[in-house]
Structures are given as C-alpha cells and as structure tokens.
Design a protein around this motif. Structure first.
Motif, PDB file in Angstrom:
ATOM      1  N   VAL A 103       0.803  -1.234   0.000  1.00  0.00           N
ATOM      2  CA  VAL A 103       0.000   0.000   0.000  1.00  0.00           C
ATOM      3  C   VAL A 103       0.831   1.277   0.000  1.00  0.00           C
ATOM      4  O   VAL A 103       0.278   2.375   0.040  1.00  0.00           O
ATOM      5  N   GLN A 156       0.452   4.814   3.693  1.00  0.00           N
ATOM      6  CA  GLN A 156      -0.722   4.033   4.039  1.00  0.00           C
ATOM      7  C   GLN A 156      -0.359   2.851   4.929  1.00  0.00           C
ATOM      8  O   GLN A 156      -1.146   2.457   5.799  1.00  0.00           O
ATOM      9  N   ILE A 209      -6.479  -3.366   2.595  1.00  0.00           N
ATOM     10  CA  ILE A 209      -5.483  -3.068   1.564  1.00  0.00           C
ATOM     11  C   ILE A 209      -6.144  -2.381   0.373  1.00  0.00           C
ATOM     12  O   ILE A 209      -5.629  -1.383  -0.163  1.00  0.00           O
ATOM     13  N   ASN A 218      -5.374   1.475  -0.954  1.00  0.00           N
ATOM     14  CA  ASN A 218      -4.972   1.787  -2.320  1.00  0.00           C
ATOM     15  C   ASN A 218      -5.982   2.694  -3.021  1.00  0.00           C
ATOM     16  O   ASN A 218      -5.610   3.492  -3.892  1.00  0.00           O
ATOM     17  N   ASN A 239      -4.941   6.043  -2.011  1.00  0.00           N
ATOM     18  CA  ASN A 239      -3.781   6.456  -2.820  1.00  0.00           C
ATOM     19  C   ASN A 239      -4.227   6.993  -4.176  1.00  0.00           C
ATOM     20  O   ASN A 239      -3.701   8.002  -4.670  1.00  0.00           O
ATOM     21  N   ARG A 240      -5.202   6.328  -4.781  1.00  0.00           N
ATOM     22  CA  ARG A 240      -5.668   6.762  -6.102  1.00  0.00           C
ATOM     23  C   ARG A 240      -6.427   8.087  -6.022  1.00  0.00           C
ATOM     24  O   ARG A 240      -6.461   8.848  -6.991  1.00  0.00           O
TER      25      ARG A 240
END
Length: 278
Positions: free
Chosen positions: A87, A91, A151, A155, A158-159
């Motif tokens: 990640v 994160q 997880i 992510n 993150n995007r």
C-alpha cells in the motif's frame, strides 16, 4: 521480501495475531503451505512467525516496541516489512496505527479488542471434537477478507489523493469541494481544511466537518440548533434546503451543492470565524 513456499507458526489455541499474520502471508503468496506445531523442525525451510524466537517472533527479551511504546507482535513485525510493498509507506504506517497496533497490543497485554475476541471465538470449545487446525484456517479465511478490504481501501485512498489535494488547493474559507465522493480524510490530515462538500451517494450533497487530529473532534461543528432536527424544522432554522443534520453536528445533507456550501459558511459565522465575500 520474497515469501517462501512454506510457513510455520505455533499450534494450540490461536489468536488474532497468528491468524492475521497467516492471512497476510496468504495474500502475498496464495499457495503458501502453513504448518502449525509446537517446535520448529531443525530442517524447516520457510518463514517462521509467532514462534521459534526468530525475526517474526515476539516472545523473547528484549521485546521490540514502536516509538509510541506499543510492542510489536508477529503481525506487526511482518507488516513492517511487507506492508509498504502492498500500500506504500504512508498508508502502511496509517494501517499500522489504526488497525495493526490494537491487535498487537491485545496479543502482548491482553487489552480488550472486539476483533480479537471475534477471531478467538473460532477456537473449538473445551469439549468439542473439532480439529483445531481446521478451525484455525476458517478464522484465517475471515481475517484474509478483512485484511484484503483494508489493503483495497488504502490503495483507493492512494488513487484519490491527487484529486483531493487539487480540491484542497482550490478551497476557500477552509471549505473543500470534491468533484465526486472520494476518500478524503487521510488526504486532509493535518491541513487547515474545515469542511468537505461532496455529492452524496444517497443523492444531493453532503457537507462534513474535518476532525482535528489532536482532539479528534470537529474543528467547526454545525450550529447547535440544527443537530438532530426533523427536516422541516431544520429547513426553518437554517433557511436552507437541508435534509439532515447529525445530532453530533459533524454532517449535514442538502439538496444542492450551493446549500451545502452555504451551510458550512453559516457554521463558520456562528463560530466567529472569518468568511470571505462570495
């Protein structure tokens, strides 16, 4: 770190620590073969955790602790090495703080934790004839789904970060307006943002207060007169097309984006905060 084909952990009663540690290894290597036992064979070739006094065991002195004093358990030791690859560093740290550390603390101190209790209930009861390893892997399957969701969520954050940061740069008076629903809390962590406005997944728009990372309370809650009121009274008191205000005053929903933004501006005025001219 490359995950080997074999893993070894302790037998007997299992806990959230060894269950989630096994789930993590299965996520990274689905074909890993896990053996449970009380003594690690001298010729064992693979990763050993939560037993054996190796780098992924935590039952020896001196025990390793995080800077905040929370001791590592096997899950935390594995996550520290493997989490960033799943990640990213930031994160991985947040998941450690919010998810892994409470599990590690439970395993090391016995501090009550509902998730640990739920995993513990997979152990066969004292007079059961169930096979303990079968029960263990049932628990691992549940833990694996939970960890996979963690997880995937990390992510997704993150995007979303680039869009959240762009919206923050364009914000006025601490009101961040998002183009769509995005996971925003981590992106606005430790910023001076006060509210976030976004299209609601239930229709209309939502306006939510940003929480102070120190006090964990809304920086500027919505006015007391709005909290928990029926829609018709809320509209009358606010003068806006609002549909809902949470009793804790951290969230309102509105028919339009303009009403949601104006609700934030009125909360600022009620709190004596400066508001720029429109």
């Amino acid at each position: 770190m490359k995950i080997p084909a074999n893993g070894f952990t302790h037998a007997g009663k299992f806990h959230a620590d060894d269950v989630f540690a096994t789930a993590l290894l299965q996520i990274l290597r689905p074909d890993i073969k896990i053996t449970r036992g009380f003594v690690v064979p001298d010729d064992f070739d693979g990763i050993v955790y939560d037993v054996g006094f190796g780098m992924f065991d935590h039952h020896q002195e001196p025990r390793e602790c995080r800077p905040n004093g929370v001791p590592y358990a096997a899950l935390g030791l594995l996550w520290r090495v493997l989490g960033p690859g799943l990640v990213g560093e930031r994160q991985a740290r947040l998941i450690d703080e919010n998810f892994i550390q409470p599990l590690d603390l439970n395993d090391n101190t016995g501090e009550q934790n509902s998730l640990c209790d739920a995993i513990g209930f997979f152990n066969p009861v004292w007079d059961s004839k169930e096979d303990q390893d079968t029960c263990f892997f049932k628990a691992v399957a549940v833990a694996k789904q939970i960890l996979e969701n963690q997880i995937a969520s990390a992510n997704a954050v993150n995007r979303a970060d680039e869009k959240v940061q762009q919206a923050y740069k364009n914000s006025r008076d601490g009101i961040v307006v998002l183009p769509c629903y995005l996971p925003w809390k981590n992106g606005l962590y430790k910023t001076d943002a006060l509210f976030v406005v976004y299209p609601s997944q239930r229709g209309g728009y939502s306006a939510q207060c940003v929480t102070d990372y120190k006090t964990r309370r809304s920086k500027v809650p919505f006015p007391p007169a709005w909290g928990g009121q029926p829609e018709e009274i809320l509209r009358e008191k606010s003068g806006l097309a609002l549909k809902f205000c949470h009793p804790s005053r951290f969230l309102v929903t509105a028919e339009t984006k303009a009403d949601a933004i104006e609700a934030c501006r009125r909360a600022l005025r009620a709190a004596g905060r400066p508001v720029s001219a429109q």
